[in-house]
Design an enzyme around this catalytic site. Sequence first.
Site, PDB file in Angstrom:
ATOM      1  CG  ASP A   1      -0.790  19.575  36.478  1.00 33.46           C
ATOM      2  OD1 ASP A   1      -0.184  19.747  37.660  1.00 33.46           O
ATOM      3  OD2 ASP A   1      -1.002  18.416  36.182  1.00 33.46           O
TER       4      ASP A   1
ATOM      5  CE  LYS B   1      -1.774  17.160  42.656  1.00 39.15           C
ATOM      6  NZ  LYS B   1      -3.070  16.646  42.229  1.00 39.15           N
TER       7      LYS B   1
HETATM    8  O1  MRU Z   1      -2.747  15.061  40.395  1.00 39.64           O
HETATM    9  P1  MRU Z   1      -1.586  14.550  39.720  1.00 39.64           P
HETATM   10  O2  MRU Z   1      -0.592  13.879  40.777  1.00 39.64           O
HETATM   11  O3  MRU Z   1      -1.587  14.332  38.382  1.00 39.64           O
HETATM   12  O4  MRU Z   1      -0.707  16.175  39.901  1.00 39.64           O
HETATM   13  C1  MRU Z   1       0.700  16.242  39.342  1.00 39.64           C
HETATM   14  C2  MRU Z   1       1.081  17.580  39.521  1.00 39.64           C
HETATM   15  O5  MRU Z   1       0.195  18.605  40.007  1.00 39.64           O
HETATM   16  C3  MRU Z   1       2.469  17.886  39.156  1.00 39.64           C
HETATM   17  O6  MRU Z   1       3.081  18.796  40.049  1.00 39.64           O
HETATM   18  C4  MRU Z   1       2.372  18.376  37.727  1.00 39.64           C
HETATM   19  O7  MRU Z   1       1.815  17.538  36.929  1.00 39.64           O
HETATM   20  C5  MRU Z   1       3.846  18.772  37.436  1.00 39.64           C
HETATM   21  S1  MRU Z   1       4.712  17.225  37.010  1.00 39.64           S
HETATM   22  C6  MRU Z   1       5.964  17.527  36.080  1.00 39.64           C
END
Ligand code: MRU
Length: 347
Positions: A235, A246
């Site tokens: 992220d 995540k």
């Molecule tokens: O809470 P989320 O589902 O938005 O979290 C998403 C993630 O953590 C993904 O691993 C991250 O955004 C990379 S997506 C290409």
Amino acid sequence: MKSSFQAISWTDSGLRLLDQRRLPQAEIYLDFVDAPAVAEAIRDMVVRGAPAIGITAAYAVVLAAQQHTINSPDNWRTPLLRDMQQLAEARPTAVNLVWAVERMRVCLTTAGEAPVAALLEEARRIHAEDIEANQRMGGYGADLINKGDSLLTHCNAGSLATGGYGTALGVVRSAWAAEKVHTMFAGETRPWLQGARLTAWELLQDDIPVTLITDNAASHLMRSGRVQWVITGADRVAANGDVINKIGTCQLAVACRYYGVKMMVVAPLSTLDMAMPNGEQVTIEQRPESEVLSLAGQPVAASGATAWNPAFDVTPAGLVDYLVTEAGVIEAPSHEKLAALHNEVSR
Ligand code: MRU
């Protein structure tokens, strides 16, 4: 290999999003015509994943421009900028959201008094660039994988989380197409179950077999020698290479190092935050307790229990073996290596 569905699309009636809250039980598309509703959809996880929420916000800026240039022809900038601020703040951790809104703001400065066409072109460009970056990263990442390796991914970093093809799942798609993958494992990813609900769904849509594990089975899987790689998205990647992703990514990286499993993080340059020196400064989104205390709407915890529900964690750069970007692969990422890459692409 191309994925067979489109989670984000621009149509004659506005912005269309695949409602990820309903997967895998139902494939339902929602149409949006105004930015506050899109900001709410981002907050509520109709669409999620760092690049995907950036692209969505970019299209939402177009919706806002359409609406305000019609409703307030003499003063459309003020409500437009207010909507853009709201979009940028919809979720705090993924840098792609503010990155995309900032690109739209820069576009706005040269777009003149009828900005919609220019903004739509910029949103489409952001979307197309993301897909292209993912395809490129897919190739770079797949090159690192040996034939017969097994892979474990976490959360969903696929077509659903990006403009298309995916970051971590882009590598999986490319490695699968090259017939290198023995077994593809996905962790469930409690509490929201992005792995069980989304990663499994999208891989199966593309006929890539997937074996789910509970999150707590990961280190046992590594110990058994049945997995050679953990591959995740990000992220935000801080300037020193710390990876914000995540919740659960850090414990996977710790276990990888202990068991000699390689840790690959796949993230486009839009996820790189050179203004953030390290992961300590990031705002980690706290999600509602109810996501932990219940499952599919049913209470699962003892009544009266409380929950702590951080949505992301910070993996120290020292635990990352490879950072794959569209500009190339960095082995053992560090501040110096990221700065060199950043300087090269900014030239
Ligand atoms: O809470 P989320 O589902 O938005 O979290 C998403 C993630 O953590 C993904 O691993 C991250 O955004 C990379 S997506 C290409």
